[in-house]
Design an enzyme around this catalytic site. Structure first.
Site, PDB file in Angstrom:
ATOM      1  N   GLU A 160       4.854   7.103 -14.250  1.00  0.00           N
ATOM      2  CA  GLU A 160       4.895   7.476 -12.828  1.00  0.00           C
ATOM      3  C   GLU A 160       6.314   7.900 -12.418  1.00  0.00           C
ATOM      4  OE1 GLU A 160       2.625   7.897 -10.678  1.00  0.00           O
ATOM      5  OE2 GLU A 160       0.862   6.735 -11.238  1.00  0.00           O
ATOM      6  N   SER A 165       5.563  -7.370   2.735  1.00  0.00           N
ATOM      7  CA  SER A 165       5.159  -8.310   3.786  1.00  0.00           C
ATOM      8  C   SER A 165       4.775  -9.685   3.236  1.00  0.00           C
ATOM      9  CB  SER A 165       3.997  -7.718   4.580  1.00  0.00           C
ATOM     10  OG  SER A 165       2.900  -7.424   3.731  1.00  0.00           O
ATOM     11  N   LYS A 191      -7.922  -0.844  -3.725  1.00  0.00           N
ATOM     12  CA  LYS A 191      -7.082   0.335  -3.967  1.00  0.00           C
ATOM     13  C   LYS A 191      -6.769   0.516  -5.454  1.00  0.00           C
ATOM     14  CE  LYS A 191      -5.144   0.521   0.712  1.00  0.00           C
ATOM     15  NZ  LYS A 191      -3.944   0.848   1.532  1.00  0.00           N
ATOM     16  N   LYS A 235       7.334  -1.351  -5.939  1.00  0.00           N
ATOM     17  CA  LYS A 235       6.751  -2.152  -4.867  1.00  0.00           C
ATOM     18  C   LYS A 235       5.568  -2.937  -5.390  1.00  0.00           C
ATOM     19  CE  LYS A 235       4.357  -1.444  -0.551  1.00  0.00           C
ATOM     20  NZ  LYS A 235       3.825  -0.514   0.379  1.00  0.00           N
ATOM     21  N   LYS A 260       3.847   1.683  -7.482  1.00  0.00           N
ATOM     22  CA  LYS A 260       3.276   0.848  -6.427  1.00  0.00           C
ATOM     23  C   LYS A 260       2.041   0.169  -6.988  1.00  0.00           C
ATOM     24  CE  LYS A 260       1.360   0.829  -1.789  1.00  0.00           C
ATOM     25  NZ  LYS A 260       1.233   1.529  -0.515  1.00  0.00           N
TER      26      LYS A 260
END
Ligand code: PBG
Length: 329
Positions: free
Chosen positions: A238, A279, A222, A253, A200
């Site tokens: 990951e 989104s 973030k 993502k 992500k």
């Protein structure tokens, strides 16, 4: 005349008619591949459009059930739920996320009670419930990894107890898949799956989602937990960790700007790969369509097909319902 006699390969022959084009088509998108994200709000008979996501709404639980029912009729059977939490209920430790009567847990129970056949994916991360708007516990400007795992474990357990089929941790803390797997197994939820947001990225494309949930970070960004968009090798680290820790699906993502990462992970695992067509990707397409700059059906089906071609078995997408309603797939 051009000399053509020696041209044994003429790839255009396999494109000469619709029947042949379909015969040799390598990639398909079907309802079975799609997960529809749905936003939930408190109240009764509420339905409010997300301004940066035309056609996408936040639903109160009663309307959520109507929406799920209409999706099921279209053959769309999987849903990823996200709650819009009242600011007054947010705190540093996201305690609202595992309170028995919270909006989210009531929504999961309502969907599973009314539609046991529906597959409910739940989002594990602190941000919708955090007064800091972060995915972990924040102290002195730092996100505390191991302390956050405890909250995520409580949240995942509450989701499983409420009937979740698949738990999807989207927080990017280290070790969370193994931690959540253990909490679930210790509580006899060995059948609840984990779809890990493995790669992500710290992406600009989550903006409209944060509008939908009012969950943007109150300060900072973030980048200490979500990945640097410039990195590919790190995605494999990951993915391998999540696989070793017991993930059932590995997710990438966003999707479109990271098709190379989808392909890389697909080539390095036997687990199903999921991709989240986020989104901002949706907003971008819709804005161009509203301006008349793109053909809606062609742009949307091309996007979804490309994500599948890159190697994703599963696509989380806000386009899920419209492609079925309009019979575009
Ligand atoms: C929260 C979460 C985010 C998304 C899914 N879960 C936002 C974020 O990490 O800030 C984004 C989804 C989208 O943009 O459609 N952990």
């Amino acid at each position: 005349m051009v000399q053509t006699k020696k041209m044994l390969q003429r790839p255009r022959r396999n494109r000469k008619s619709e029947v042949i084009r379909q015969m040799v088509q390598e990639t398909h998108v079907s309802a079975a591949n799609l997960i529809f994200p749905l936003f939930i709000i408190e109240g009764e008979n509420q339905k409010s459009e997300v301004s940066s996501m035309p056609g996408i709404y936040r639903y109160s639980i009663d309307n959520l059930l109507r929406e799920v029912e209409s999706c099921l009729k279209l053959g769309l059977n999987s849903f990823d739920l996200f709650p819009n939490i009242d600011e007054a209920l947010k705190d540093k430790y996201a305690t609202e996320s595992y309170r028995d009567e919270s909006l989210y847990l009531r929504a999961i129970r309502a969907v599973k009670k009314n539609f046991p056949e529906a597959c409910v994916v739940t989002d594990v991360a602190m941000d919708p419930y955090s007064s800091d708007g972060h995915d972990g516990i924040m102290e002195n400007g730092e996100i505390l990894n191991d302390e956050t795992l405890e909250v995520l474990g409580k949240m995942a357990l509450a989701h499983a107890q409420s009937g979740a089929d698949i738990i999807a941790p989207s927080d990017m803390m280290d070790g969370r898949v193994g931690y959540i797997r253990k909490v679930l197994d210790d509580n006899k939820f060995t059948n609840v799956s984990i779809m890990s947001y493995s790669a992500k990225y710290a992406s600009a494309f989550y903006g409209p989602f944060r509008d939908a949930l009012n969950s943007a970070p109150k300060f900072g960004d973030k980048k200490t937990y979500q990945m640097n968009p410039a990195n590919q090798g790190e995605a494999l680290i990951e993915a391998r960790l999540d696989e070793a820790e017991g993930a059932d699906f590995l997710m990438v993502k966003p999707a479109l700007p990271y098709l190379d990462v989808i392909k890389l992970i697909k080539d390095n695992t036997e687990l199903p790969v999921a991709a989240y067509n986020v989104s901002g990707e949706y907003a971008m397409i819709k804005a161009a369509i509203q301006k008349g700059w793109l053909n809606e059906q062609r742009a949307i089906t091309e996007v979804l097909t490309s994500i599948r071609r890159a190697g994703a078995s599963v696509i989380l997408t806000y386009h899920a319902k419209e492609v079925l309603e309009n019979k575009w797939i």
